[in-house]
Motif scaffolding. Structure first.
Motif, mmCIF file in Angstrom:
data_model
loop_
_atom_site.group_PDB
_atom_site.id
_atom_site.type_symbol
_atom_site.label_atom_id
_atom_site.label_comp_id
_atom_site.label_asym_id
_atom_site.label_seq_id
_atom_site.Cartn_x
_atom_site.Cartn_y
_atom_site.Cartn_z
ATOM 1 N N VAL A 151 -4.906 -1.245 -16.029
ATOM 2 C CA VAL A 151 -3.861 -2.194 -16.432
ATOM 3 C C VAL A 151 -4.383 -3.609 -16.208
ATOM 4 O O VAL A 151 -4.248 -4.485 -17.053
ATOM 5 N N SER A 152 -5.004 -3.832 -15.036
ATOM 6 C CA SER A 152 -5.674 -5.111 -14.769
ATOM 7 C C SER A 152 -6.818 -4.874 -13.795
ATOM 8 O O SER A 152 -6.751 -3.979 -12.958
ATOM 9 N N ARG A 153 -7.877 -5.659 -13.945
ATOM 10 C CA ARG A 153 -9.045 -5.520 -13.074
ATOM 11 C C ARG A 153 -8.919 -6.366 -11.815
ATOM 12 O O ARG A 153 -9.509 -6.061 -10.791
ATOM 13 N N ASP A 154 -8.170 -7.466 -11.886
ATOM 14 C CA ASP A 154 -8.052 -8.360 -10.732
ATOM 15 C C ASP A 154 -6.634 -8.894 -10.634
ATOM 16 O O ASP A 154 -6.282 -9.815 -11.378
ATOM 17 N N PRO A 155 -5.785 -8.291 -9.774
ATOM 18 C CA PRO A 155 -6.122 -7.187 -8.877
ATOM 19 C C PRO A 155 -6.184 -5.868 -9.649
ATOM 20 O O PRO A 155 -5.565 -5.741 -10.705
ATOM 21 N N PRO A 156 -6.935 -4.871 -9.101
ATOM 22 C CA PRO A 156 -7.038 -3.591 -9.803
ATOM 23 C C PRO A 156 -5.689 -2.853 -9.825
ATOM 24 O O PRO A 156 -5.127 -2.570 -8.779
ATOM 25 N N ARG A 157 -5.216 -2.584 -11.049
ATOM 26 C CA ARG A 157 -3.984 -1.806 -11.229
ATOM 27 C C ARG A 157 -4.230 -0.816 -12.353
ATOM 28 O O ARG A 157 -4.947 -1.122 -13.307
ATOM 29 N N PHE A 158 -3.605 0.372 -12.230
ATOM 30 C CA PHE A 158 -3.915 1.463 -13.150
ATOM 31 C C PHE A 158 -2.663 2.192 -13.610
ATOM 32 O O PHE A 158 -1.638 2.177 -12.941
ATOM 33 N N GLY A 159 -2.799 2.859 -14.748
ATOM 34 C CA GLY A 159 -1.840 3.861 -15.165
ATOM 35 C C GLY A 159 -2.561 5.196 -15.114
ATOM 36 O O GLY A 159 -3.743 5.270 -15.450
ATOM 37 N N ASN A 191 -6.062 10.032 -6.351
ATOM 38 C CA ASN A 191 -7.451 9.658 -6.654
ATOM 39 C C ASN A 191 -7.984 8.712 -5.580
ATOM 40 O O ASN A 191 -9.128 8.850 -5.123
ATOM 41 N N PHE A 192 -7.153 7.724 -5.172
ATOM 42 C CA PHE A 192 -7.571 6.776 -4.122
ATOM 43 C C PHE A 192 -7.945 7.545 -2.852
ATOM 44 O O PHE A 192 -8.968 7.276 -2.222
ATOM 45 N N VAL A 193 -7.080 8.496 -2.460
ATOM 46 C CA VAL A 193 -7.293 9.263 -1.230
ATOM 47 C C VAL A 193 -8.641 9.983 -1.287
ATOM 48 O O VAL A 193 -9.431 9.938 -0.334
ATOM 49 N N GLU A 194 -8.925 10.648 -2.403
ATOM 50 C CA GLU A 194 -10.166 11.416 -2.509
ATOM 51 C C GLU A 194 -11.392 10.503 -2.550
ATOM 52 O O GLU A 194 -12.435 10.816 -1.971
ATOM 53 N N LEU A 195 -11.270 9.359 -3.203
ATOM 54 C CA LEU A 195 -12.374 8.392 -3.226
ATOM 55 C C LEU A 195 -12.621 7.825 -1.831
ATOM 56 O O LEU A 195 -13.772 7.628 -1.424
ATOM 57 N N CYS A 196 -11.552 7.561 -1.093
ATOM 58 C CA CYS A 196 -11.684 7.026 0.265
ATOM 59 C C CYS A 196 -12.354 8.043 1.189
ATOM 60 O O CYS A 196 -13.170 7.676 2.039
ATOM 61 N N ALA A 197 -12.021 9.317 1.023
ATOM 62 C CA ALA A 197 -12.670 10.357 1.832
ATOM 63 C C ALA A 197 -14.174 10.387 1.545
ATOM 64 O O ALA A 197 -14.993 10.467 2.473
ATOM 65 N N LYS A 257 -4.192 3.053 1.016
ATOM 66 C CA LYS A 257 -3.001 2.188 0.917
ATOM 67 C C LYS A 257 -3.343 0.708 0.866
ATOM 68 O O LYS A 257 -2.493 -0.117 0.547
ATOM 69 N N GLY A 258 -4.583 0.377 1.200
ATOM 70 C CA GLY A 258 -5.000 -1.019 1.219
ATOM 71 C C GLY A 258 -5.656 -1.439 -0.088
ATOM 72 O O GLY A 258 -5.400 -0.861 -1.144
ATOM 73 N N THR A 259 -6.535 -2.403 -0.001
ATOM 74 C CA THR A 259 -7.207 -2.924 -1.203
ATOM 75 C C THR A 259 -8.433 -2.085 -1.581
ATOM 76 O O THR A 259 -8.877 -2.110 -2.724
ATOM 77 N N GLU A 260 -8.966 -1.316 -0.617
ATOM 78 C CA GLU A 260 -10.215 -0.591 -0.866
ATOM 79 C C GLU A 260 -10.038 0.551 -1.868
ATOM 80 O O GLU A 260 -10.872 0.744 -2.753
ATOM 81 N N GLY A 261 -8.951 1.325 -1.740
ATOM 82 C CA GLY A 261 -8.706 2.454 -2.644
ATOM 83 C C GLY A 261 -8.720 2.044 -4.111
ATOM 84 O O GLY A 261 -9.439 2.637 -4.924
ATOM 85 N N PRO A 262 -7.936 1.009 -4.490
ATOM 86 C CA PRO A 262 -7.962 0.569 -5.885
ATOM 87 C C PRO A 262 -9.337 0.063 -6.339
ATOM 88 O O PRO A 262 -9.720 0.268 -7.488
ATOM 89 N N LEU A 263 -10.086 -0.571 -5.441
ATOM 90 C CA LEU A 263 -11.427 -1.045 -5.818
ATOM 91 C C LEU A 263 -12.367 0.130 -6.073
ATOM 92 O O LEU A 263 -13.174 0.107 -7.013
ATOM 93 N N LEU A 264 -12.241 1.184 -5.254
ATOM 94 C CA LEU A 264 -13.045 2.385 -5.477
ATOM 95 C C LEU A 264 -12.647 3.057 -6.791
ATOM 96 O O LEU A 264 -13.488 3.591 -7.520
ATOM 97 N N HIS A 265 -11.346 2.998 -7.113
ATOM 98 C CA HIS A 265 -10.851 3.582 -8.371
ATOM 99 C C HIS A 265 -11.407 2.808 -9.569
ATOM 100 O O HIS A 265 -11.701 3.399 -10.618
ATOM 101 N N LEU A 266 -11.567 1.515 -9.407
ATOM 102 C CA LEU A 266 -12.162 0.689 -10.459
ATOM 103 C C LEU A 266 -13.621 1.104 -10.693
ATOM 104 O O LEU A 266 -14.069 1.206 -11.840
#
Length: 196
Positions: free
Chosen positions: A70-78, A89-95, A140-149
């Motif tokens: 949806v947007s890269r900065d800040p990272p937002r997704f559908g 997805n964030f949880v698995e990327l963070c692991a 839940k923080g900023t790292e999960g969405p960045l990893l998703h990007l």
């Protein structure tokens, strides 16, 4: 390559030790996709748990699938299955990011039960002996969405469905067998598990 010298009756023979490359396996999936859950917790996990098979392939799990930016900065997704899937997805990327040695079993636990609530994450983390708080803080923080990007940028734009499995550049079709495809792609001596 290291040359090895062998003495024979005819003189010296030069033989080279040839290093065989592992098969490159990329699995693009999403956390709430039933077909992905089935493939991961059955064929892929069985392959990974066989050390002789794991020795011939590098497997990369990329949880993103049919999500979109949806947007890269800040990272937002559908995500195909809603916000809960983006968060899964964030949880698995963070692991993967924070627990290099034990993320595999955590993801298999999550995919078997598909519970990304705090309690669900804690249950799977406790089962494999990793710190759920580290994963939850990341997701839940900023790292999960960045990893998703990053996962978005790794996912092939031309994928047509999930799971989208690519073995040494070749897309696995619906009638292809996961193990057979990897064994066929491996150019070294095949482990016994390839011949089953």
């Amino acid at each position: 390559m290291q040359p090895l010298l062998l003495h024979s009756l005819l003189g010296f023979v030069l033989i080279y030790n040839v290093k065989v490359e592992k098969v490159d396996v990329n699995i693009y999936y999403e956390s709430y996709c039933p077909g992905c859950e089935y493939l991961l917790t059955n064929d892929v996990d069985a392959f990974y748990k066989d050390e002789t098979l794991r020795a011939i392939a590098d497997i990369d799990l990329v949880p993103y699938g049919n999500a979109y930016i949806v947007s890269r900065d800040p990272p937002r997704f559908g995500c195909q299955h809603g916000e809960k899937e983006c968060y899964g997805n964030f949880v698995e990327l963070c692991a993967q990011k924070h627990f290099a040695d034990s993320w595999w079993d955590f993801i298999m636990c999550e995919e078997a039960g598909v519970d990304f609530s705090d309690e669900g994450v804690k249950k799977c983390a406790d089962k494999v002996g990793i710190d759920a708080d580290v994963i939850l803080e990341c997701a839940k923080g900023t790292e999960g969405p960045l990893l998703h990007l990053e996962a978005a940028d790794k996912t092939p734009k031309d994928h047509k469905y999930v799971p989208w499995v690519v073995v040494d550049g070749k897309v696995m079709g619906e009638s292809d067998d996961f193990v057979t495809m990897i064994c066929d792609a491996y150019t070294g001596e095949k482990p016994a598990s390839c011949k089953k």
